[in-house]
Motif scaffolding. Structure first.
Motif, PDB file in Angstrom:
ATOM      1  N   HIS A  81     -28.523 -10.975 -25.188  1.00 26.64           N
ATOM      2  CA  HIS A  81     -29.005 -10.970 -23.626  1.00 26.64           C
ATOM      3  C   HIS A  81     -30.412 -11.092 -23.721  1.00 26.64           C
ATOM      4  CE1 HIS A  81     -24.709 -10.266 -22.265  1.00 26.64           C
ATOM      5  NE2 HIS A  81     -24.900  -9.227 -23.309  1.00 26.64           N
ATOM      6  N   ILE A  82     -31.021 -12.094 -23.004  1.00 26.68           N
ATOM      7  CA  ILE A  82     -32.221 -12.478 -23.018  1.00 26.68           C
ATOM      8  C   ILE A  82     -32.839 -12.239 -21.546  1.00 26.68           C
ATOM      9  CG2 ILE A  82     -33.995 -14.478 -22.928  1.00 26.68           C
ATOM     10  CD1 ILE A  82     -32.040 -16.084 -24.679  1.00 26.68           C
ATOM     11  N   ALA A  83     -34.142 -11.392 -21.590  1.00 22.70           N
ATOM     12  CA  ALA A  83     -34.619 -11.186 -20.472  1.00 22.70           C
ATOM     13  C   ALA A  83     -35.890 -12.300 -20.018  1.00 22.70           C
ATOM     14  CB  ALA A  83     -35.311  -9.634 -20.614  1.00 22.70           C
ATOM     15  N   GLU A  84     -35.569 -12.888 -18.974  1.00 24.84           N
ATOM     16  CA  GLU A  84     -36.678 -13.584 -18.811  1.00 24.84           C
ATOM     17  C   GLU A  84     -37.894 -13.069 -18.175  1.00 24.84           C
ATOM     18  OE1 GLU A  84     -35.166 -17.458 -17.183  1.00 24.84           O
ATOM     19  OE2 GLU A  84     -33.248 -16.577 -17.189  1.00 24.84           O
ATOM     20  N   GLY A  85     -39.006 -13.746 -18.318  1.00 25.89           N
ATOM     21  CA  GLY A  85     -40.192 -13.209 -17.492  1.00 25.89           C
ATOM     22  C   GLY A  85     -41.019 -14.453 -16.999  1.00 25.89           C
ATOM     23  N   TYR A  86     -41.914 -13.895 -16.216  1.00 25.48           N
ATOM     24  CA  TYR A  86     -42.773 -14.781 -15.450  1.00 25.48           C
ATOM     25  C   TYR A  86     -44.054 -14.524 -15.116  1.00 25.48           C
ATOM     26  CZ  TYR A  86     -44.607 -17.416 -11.409  1.00 25.48           C
ATOM     27  OH  TYR A  86     -45.420 -17.892 -10.372  1.00 25.48           O
ATOM     28  N   GLY A  87     -45.035 -15.187 -15.427  1.00 18.97           N
ATOM     29  CA  GLY A  87     -46.514 -14.963 -14.963  1.00 18.97           C
ATOM     30  C   GLY A  87     -47.358 -16.085 -15.290  1.00 18.97           C
ATOM     31  N   LEU A  88     -48.651 -16.013 -15.026  1.00 18.68           N
ATOM     32  CA  LEU A  88     -49.669 -17.000 -15.337  1.00 18.68           C
ATOM     33  C   LEU A  88     -50.840 -16.300 -16.072  1.00 18.68           C
ATOM     34  CD1 LEU A  88     -48.665 -16.977 -11.902  1.00 18.68           C
ATOM     35  CD2 LEU A  88     -49.831 -19.328 -12.153  1.00 18.68           C
ATOM     36  N   THR A  89     -51.525 -17.345 -16.660  1.00 22.03           N
ATOM     37  CA  THR A  89     -52.925 -16.637 -17.218  1.00 22.03           C
ATOM     38  C   THR A  89     -53.772 -16.358 -16.279  1.00 22.03           C
ATOM     39  OG1 THR A  89     -52.762 -18.814 -18.761  1.00 22.03           O
ATOM     40  CG2 THR A  89     -54.941 -17.663 -18.543  1.00 22.03           C
ATOM     41  N   GLU A  90     -53.869 -16.424 -14.900  1.00 23.64           N
ATOM     42  CA  GLU A  90     -54.668 -15.891 -14.032  1.00 23.64           C
ATOM     43  C   GLU A  90     -54.141 -14.538 -13.675  1.00 23.64           C
ATOM     44  OE1 GLU A  90     -55.011 -20.342 -13.356  1.00 23.64           O
ATOM     45  OE2 GLU A  90     -53.134 -19.048 -14.063  1.00 23.64           O
ATOM     46  N   ALA A  91     -52.831 -14.128 -14.230  1.00 18.22           N
ATOM     47  CA  ALA A  91     -52.419 -12.850 -14.048  1.00 18.22           C
ATOM     48  C   ALA A  91     -52.320 -12.082 -15.148  1.00 18.22           C
ATOM     49  CB  ALA A  91     -51.033 -12.944 -13.060  1.00 18.22           C
ATOM     50  N   ALA A  92     -52.862 -12.413 -16.114  1.00 17.94           N
ATOM     51  CA  ALA A  92     -53.075 -11.452 -17.428  1.00 17.94           C
ATOM     52  C   ALA A  92     -51.906 -11.198 -18.216  1.00 17.94           C
ATOM     53  CB  ALA A  92     -53.862 -10.274 -17.426  1.00 17.94           C
ATOM     54  N   PRO A  93     -50.896 -11.944 -18.504  1.00 17.38           N
ATOM     55  CA  PRO A  93     -50.178 -12.986 -17.767  1.00 17.38           C
ATOM     56  C   PRO A  93     -49.022 -12.822 -17.121  1.00 17.38           C
ATOM     57  CG  PRO A  93     -49.655 -13.205 -20.045  1.00 17.38           C
ATOM     58  CD  PRO A  93     -50.278 -11.750 -20.043  1.00 17.38           C
ATOM     59  N   VAL A  94     -48.630 -11.478 -17.270  1.00 20.13           N
ATOM     60  CA  VAL A  94     -47.295 -11.388 -16.739  1.00 20.13           C
ATOM     61  C   VAL A  94     -47.117 -10.809 -15.136  1.00 20.13           C
ATOM     62  CG1 VAL A  94     -45.299  -9.750 -17.204  1.00 20.13           C
ATOM     63  CG2 VAL A  94     -46.542 -10.559 -19.064  1.00 20.13           C
ATOM     64  N   LEU A  95     -46.139 -11.179 -14.440  1.00 20.92           N
ATOM     65  CA  LEU A  95     -45.939 -10.717 -13.039  1.00 20.92           C
ATOM     66  C   LEU A  95     -44.661 -10.132 -13.032  1.00 20.92           C
ATOM     67  CD1 LEU A  95     -47.457 -13.756 -11.276  1.00 20.92           C
ATOM     68  CD2 LEU A  95     -48.731 -11.293 -11.532  1.00 20.92           C
ATOM     69  N   ALA A  96     -43.679 -10.459 -13.603  1.00 17.06           N
ATOM     70  CA  ALA A  96     -42.378  -9.945 -13.293  1.00 17.06           C
ATOM     71  C   ALA A  96     -41.463 -10.145 -14.699  1.00 17.06           C
ATOM     72  CB  ALA A  96     -41.473 -10.728 -12.418  1.00 17.06           C
ATOM     73  N   VAL A  97     -40.483  -9.382 -14.919  1.00 19.42           N
ATOM     74  CA  VAL A  97     -39.702  -9.581 -16.009  1.00 19.42           C
ATOM     75  C   VAL A  97     -38.322  -9.043 -15.869  1.00 19.42           C
ATOM     76  CG1 VAL A  97     -39.304  -8.837 -18.456  1.00 19.42           C
ATOM     77  CG2 VAL A  97     -41.542  -9.155 -17.722  1.00 19.42           C
ATOM     78  N   ALA A  98     -37.291  -9.634 -16.037  1.00 16.31           N
ATOM     79  CA  ALA A  98     -36.023  -9.234 -15.916  1.00 16.31           C
ATOM     80  C   ALA A  98     -35.389  -8.335 -16.731  1.00 16.31           C
ATOM     81  CB  ALA A  98     -34.833 -10.563 -15.697  1.00 16.31           C
ATOM     82  N   SER A  99     -34.427  -7.482 -16.667  1.00 11.23           N
ATOM     83  CA  SER A  99     -34.017  -6.719 -17.501  1.00 11.23           C
ATOM     84  C   SER A  99     -32.873  -7.418 -18.231  1.00 11.23           C
ATOM     85  CB  SER A  99     -33.229  -5.476 -17.183  1.00 11.23           C
ATOM     86  OG  SER A  99     -32.526  -5.915 -15.998  1.00 11.23           O
ATOM     87  N   ALA A 100     -32.761  -7.179 -19.582  1.00  8.97           N
ATOM     88  CA  ALA A 100     -31.664  -7.997 -20.357  1.00  8.97           C
ATOM     89  C   ALA A 100     -30.417  -7.128 -20.173  1.00  8.97           C
ATOM     90  CB  ALA A 100     -31.982  -8.081 -21.757  1.00  8.97           C
ATOM     91  N   GLY A 101     -29.245  -8.024 -20.016  1.00  4.46           N
ATOM     92  CA  GLY A 101     -28.000  -7.344 -19.971  1.00  4.46           C
ATOM     93  C   GLY A 101     -26.858  -8.252 -19.339  1.00  4.46           C
ATOM     94  N   PRO A 102     -25.800  -7.849 -19.547  1.00  6.66           N
ATOM     95  CA  PRO A 102     -24.837  -8.911 -19.274  1.00  6.66           C
ATOM     96  C   PRO A 102     -24.564  -9.185 -17.630  1.00  6.66           C
ATOM     97  CG  PRO A 102     -23.758  -6.958 -19.843  1.00  6.66           C
ATOM     98  CD  PRO A 102     -25.345  -6.695 -20.264  1.00  6.66           C
ATOM     99  N   LYS A 103     -25.139  -8.505 -16.778  1.00  5.15           N
ATOM    100  CA  LYS A 103     -24.978  -8.988 -15.442  1.00  5.15           C
ATOM    101  C   LYS A 103     -26.276  -9.700 -14.961  1.00  5.15           C
ATOM    102  CE  LYS A 103     -21.756  -5.486 -14.491  1.00  5.15           C
ATOM    103  NZ  LYS A 103     -21.041  -4.820 -13.545  1.00  5.15           N
ATOM    104  N   ASN A 104     -27.315  -9.792 -15.782  1.00  2.12           N
ATOM    105  CA  ASN A 104     -28.352 -10.748 -15.371  1.00  2.12           C
ATOM    106  C   ASN A 104     -28.240 -11.965 -15.214  1.00  2.12           C
ATOM    107  OD1 ASN A 104     -30.960 -10.890 -15.045  1.00  2.12           O
ATOM    108  ND2 ASN A 104     -31.683 -11.386 -17.160  1.00  2.12           N
ATOM    109  N   ARG A 105     -28.685 -12.557 -14.250  1.00  2.00           N
ATOM    110  CA  ARG A 105     -28.384 -14.026 -13.985  1.00  2.00           C
ATOM    111  C   ARG A 105     -29.376 -14.822 -14.399  1.00  2.00           C
ATOM    112  NH1 ARG A 105     -27.655 -13.401  -7.472  1.00  2.00           N
ATOM    113  NH2 ARG A 105     -25.757 -12.108  -7.391  1.00  2.00           N
ATOM    114  N   ALA A 106     -28.811 -16.229 -15.062  1.00  4.12           N
ATOM    115  CA  ALA A 106     -29.796 -17.048 -15.624  1.00  4.12           C
ATOM    116  C   ALA A 106     -30.855 -17.398 -14.589  1.00  4.12           C
ATOM    117  CB  ALA A 106     -29.049 -18.217 -15.914  1.00  4.12           C
TER     118      ALA A 106
END
Length: 191
Positions: A81-106
């Motif tokens: 299971h892949i946890a997807e993350g999101y961010g920008l360089t201007e936000a050093a760089p992480v803003l959000a990260v999903a938990s990895a697991g079978p119920k996580n949505r793409a």
């Protein structure tokens, strides 16, 4: 992740049509049982794949660009299971990260990390609007460029230029970029 997926699936295809069909069927079965029952038997069904990746993986993380939904689905079917993350360089760089697991949505990049606030500015009827972020990791501005800073910061909120929506649990889904929206003649937004 796409290259790794291509290699895994290529090795299965090389074993013949029957093996390929069984492999895909087992991935679909594992996806269904892990989502509905919380029982993920990917490591058992696809032991050689897991061992080929070291055998002891606990968390896979994707960031830097959007993870294609089919790639997410393949790895989930394998019990990886892949946890997807999101961010920008201007936000050093992480803003959000999903938990990895079978119920996580793409496509879901999860909830804001601790100390970060996310909001959707001017959401449309579907809840889609520009993602704004605020927190101690958000930059103070661009060095020696007040005009560029004024374009992207509003009272400490970083205007990301990304379009997204928040679900009822506060999880962010990125749907596109503001600059990449096409409005059809019927008024529908296509990202």
């Amino acid at each position: 992740w796409q290259l790794l997926e291509r290699r895994i699936l290529g090795q299965i295809k090389d074993k013949g049509t029957t093996v390929d069909l069984i492999f895909n069927w087992l991935m679909n079965v594992n996806t269904a049982t892990s989502r509905s029952l919380g029982l993920d038997v990917g490591k058992l069904l696809f032991g050689p794949v897991h061992r080929g990746l070291g055998g002891h993986l606990r968390t896979l993380i994707s960031g830097g660009s959007a993870l294609p939904k089919d790639v997410h689905k393949t790895f989930a079917g394998l019990g990886l299971h892949i946890a997807e993350g999101y961010g920008l360089t201007e936000a050093a760089p992480v803003l959000a990260v999903a938990s990895a697991g079978p119920k996580n949505r793409a496509g879901s990049v999860g909830k804001a990390i601790p100390g970060v606030e996310l909001k959707i500015e001017q959401p449309d009827n579907d809840g889609v609007g520009e993602v704004w972020a605020k927190g101690p990791n958000v930059m103070l501005g661009y060095a020696d460029n007040e005009a560029a800073t004024a374009e992207v910061l509003d009272d400490g909120w970083l205007k990301t230029g990304d379009l997204g929506k928040l679900d009822k649990k506060g999880r962010l889904q990125i749907v596109g970029r503001q600059k990449d929206v096409v409005v059809t003649t019927s008024g529908e937004n296509v990202y």
